[in-house]
Enzyme design. Structure first.
Site: not given
Length: 131
Positions: A46-49, A94
């Site tokens: 993840g590590g993004h929106a 997330r």
């Protein structure tokens, strides 16, 4: 709409259970399906929106945590049942972490891949949420 868990209807049978996602189980028609597996111990995904994309995450095997951030507070959802998934609406940062051995995360997405829909830097996400 806020992130929430959704029970997936299942048909129980002594030979094995069957979970079914159809009709109105999730509030979108899936246009992309992918899964995460063999995530090394201690690694996160993840590590993004997303600006517009809805996702429904299902733990097909094992377990993992989903940490969601709305720009003000964080909530952690532990997914560990293949008949229950997590609906993530657009606009949430997330992180997926704490994958168990043999953990598999199936993702149903409302749209095909579009790089312009991603926010990949947290500072950019905070700016996006405050605008």
């Amino acid at each position: 709409m806020t992130p929430h868990k959704i029970k997936i209807p299942k048909i129980e049978d002594r030979r094995g259970n069957l979970a079914v996602i159809e009709k109105d189980v999730i509030p979108f028609v899936s246009k992309r399906v992918y899964y995460l597996f063999d995530v090394p111990s201690g690694a996160s995904r993840g590590g993004h929106a997303h600006k517009n994309l809805y996702q429904f995450l299902i733990p097909l095997s094992g377990s993992f945590d989903v940490v969601l951030d709305d720009g003000k507070m964080k909530n952690t959802f532990t997914l560990n049942r293949p008949d229950e998934g997590l609906l993530i609406p657009p606009g949430y940062w997330r992180e997926l972490e704490n994958f168990s051995s043999a953990g598999i995360c199936l993702v149903l997405a409302s749209e095909e891949f579009d790089e312009d829909d991603y926010i990949r830097e947290y500072n950019d996400y905070v700016d996006y949420k405050s605008s």
